[in-house]
Scaffold this active site. Structure first.
Site: not given
Length: 330
Positions: A225, A228
């Site tokens: 991600c 993230c």
């Protein structure tokens, strides 16, 4: 005569081929890299353009008519491209959105997209203040009507108008979905957080109850991600700022089981702090289902008694998180 006809045919083919391409030029002040990228709406690279010796990005390439994205590092802008366009964009990378300006053939549609992007922040701020379903419905209907009217009153390319209307409807649907999800998340605030028991990088089982008596800031993430990973430096700063305070930092990965070793290596290579855990059944973990986790990163804040303070807490990169934590830990 036959040779002449063949030559004319070849010339016509070459000219047609040239006309069926986009000429794209980008003049970027304070550029962040020597390569910019044009991607399609699936995130696939369509064209990478290197800066020439004058620092200008120039390329000619064929496209399927439609919406694309121009990336300069982490910054990006929406593009509408069509073969035959001769499009130039000028901007200052330090003020990307504010300075974005197109000229040449295709500029009308692309300046519309740039203006729309510039106004989106104010639109979202207004939306975030809405408190009832009726207000949300009216807001979205007004936005749709205003957007359609602007598109229909301009001399835009017909396909651009069609695509832009579709995108606007989809964006408004996403806003409604976001509002509904936030209402559901808010209902969890003040409730008892469900238990979890996940393994850490050493294979040790860790429970939420192990942190009883402390505030717990939970980061739900995955190694794949991008957003993230972008929060990691900010999370490290927060961990450093509140080291020794009554606050535990817990990161829970929703990577799939086959990537367990990849996750362990990522944690080690990036020197991630706090308590690093690996969720059982990733997205299907009971803990994830309870909080309705459908996108990441997602952050939670639990109080010392195990109750949910924020089922959708501020990200580490959001200055408001410091304000919240400072008030809790003073």
């Amino acid at each position: 005569m036959k040779k002449m006809m063949t030559l004319l045919a070849l010339t016509f083919t070459v000219l047609t081929w040239a006309q069926e391409q986009v000429k794209f030029t980008a003049d970027i002040r304070n550029k962040t890299a020597d390569v910019i990228t044009i991607k399609n709406n699936m995130g696939k690279d369509i064209q990478q353009i290197k800066a020439n010796d004058k620092g200008i990005f120039e390329a000619t390439f064929g496209v399927a008519e439609g919406m694309y994205y121009l990336f300069d590092g982490q910054e990006y802008a929406s593009l509408y491209l069509k073969n035959g366009f001769d499009l130039t964009v000028k901007l200052d990378a330090k003020n990307f959105d504010e300075t974005l300006l197109f000229s040449g053939k295709g500029a009308l549609e692309n300046n519309y997209l740039a203006d729309k992007m510039r106004s989106s922040e104010q639109m979202e701020e207004t939306f975030m203040k809405l408190t009832t379903d009726a207000e949300v419905d009216k807001f979205c209907e007004d936005q749709k009507n205003e957007g359609f009217k602007k598109l229909e009153s301009g001399s835009y390319d017909a396909k651009f108008v069609s695509l832009s209307k579709l995108m606007l409807v989809q964006e408004l649907m996403q806003l409604k979905k976001y509002y509904k999800e936030n209402k559901e998340k808010a209902k969890l605030n003040g409730s008892q957080a469900p238990a979890f028991e996940y393994v850490d990088v050493n294979g040790k089982k860790v429970k939420l109850d192990d942190f009883k008596g402390k505030y717990v800031y939970i980061d739900i993430w995955a190694t794949w991600c991008g957003p993230c990973r972008a929060e990691i430096p900010h999370l490290k700063k927060a961990e450093e700022k509140y080291h020794g305070k009554n606050l535990a930092f817990v990161s829970i990965s929703v990577d799939v089981d086959k990537d367990f070793e990849k996750w362990k290596k990522f944690v080690a290579d990036k020197e991630l702090g706090g308590t690093q855990l690996f969720a059982d059944k990733n997205w299907e973990s009971d803990f994830m289902k309870h909080f309705g986790v459908t996108s990441i990163p997602r952050f939670l804040l639990i109080d010392p008694q195990g109750k949910v303070l924020y089922a959708d807490a501020n990200r580490p990169s959001d200055p408001k998180l410091v304000e919240i934590l400072d008030n809790l830990l003073k």
